[in-house]
Write a protein that holds these residues in place. Structure first.
Motif, PDB file in Angstrom:
ATOM      1  N   GLU A  62       0.947  -1.468  -0.130  1.00  0.00           N
ATOM      2  CA  GLU A  62       0.017  -0.076  -0.310  1.00  0.00           C
ATOM      3  C   GLU A  62       0.854   1.352  -0.145  1.00  0.00           C
ATOM      4  O   GLU A  62       2.097   1.372   1.032  1.00  0.00           O
ATOM      5  N   ASP A  63       0.730   2.578  -0.875  1.00  0.00           N
ATOM      6  CA  ASP A  63       1.263   3.889  -0.871  1.00  0.00           C
ATOM      7  C   ASP A  63       1.428   4.064   0.601  1.00  0.00           C
ATOM      8  O   ASP A  63      -0.153   4.368   0.759  1.00  0.00           O
ATOM      9  N   GLY A  64       1.977   5.088   0.975  1.00  0.00           N
ATOM     10  CA  GLY A  64       2.096   6.064   2.120  1.00  0.00           C
ATOM     11  C   GLY A  64       1.513   6.905   1.723  1.00  0.00           C
ATOM     12  O   GLY A  64       1.000   6.861   3.179  1.00  0.00           O
ATOM     13  N   ALA A  65       1.718   7.198   1.072  1.00  0.00           N
ATOM     14  CA  ALA A  65       1.308   8.790   0.834  1.00  0.00           C
ATOM     15  C   ALA A  65       0.058   8.629   0.687  1.00  0.00           C
ATOM     16  O   ALA A  65      -0.383   8.355  -0.001  1.00  0.00           O
ATOM     17  N   ARG A  66      -1.012   9.932   0.983  1.00  0.00           N
ATOM     18  CA  ARG A  66      -2.266  10.301   1.480  1.00  0.00           C
ATOM     19  C   ARG A  66      -2.784  11.553   0.895  1.00  0.00           C
ATOM     20  O   ARG A  66      -2.168  11.983   1.781  1.00  0.00           O
TER      21      ARG A  66
END
Length: 66
Positions: A62-66
């Motif tokens: 999962e991409d940590g950037a939100r």
């Protein structure tokens, strides 16, 4: 847990590819590079992916950037 219940929680390569929207060749490329979800090899040589292993693999990617 019975065998029927265990196999229900296991996905075929085609099902995994459809869910991830990738080609079969991409899955096998990832597998060769040890980047694919963990697989179970059945006695007949076909592969299955446990639902839990796929979910954990997706969480780990999962991409940590939100």
């Amino acid at each position: 847990m019975t065998t029927a219940i265990k196999t229900k929680s296991m996905l075929t390569v085609a099902e995994v590819c459809a869910e991830l929207q990738i080609s079969r060749s991409t899955f096998y490329e990832w597998r060769a590079k040890r980047r694919a979800p963990r697989c179970v090899t059945l006695p007949n040589g076909s592969l299955r992916v446990r639902r839990g292993d796929l979910d954990r693999w997706l969480d780990a990617h999962e991409d940590g950037a939100r």
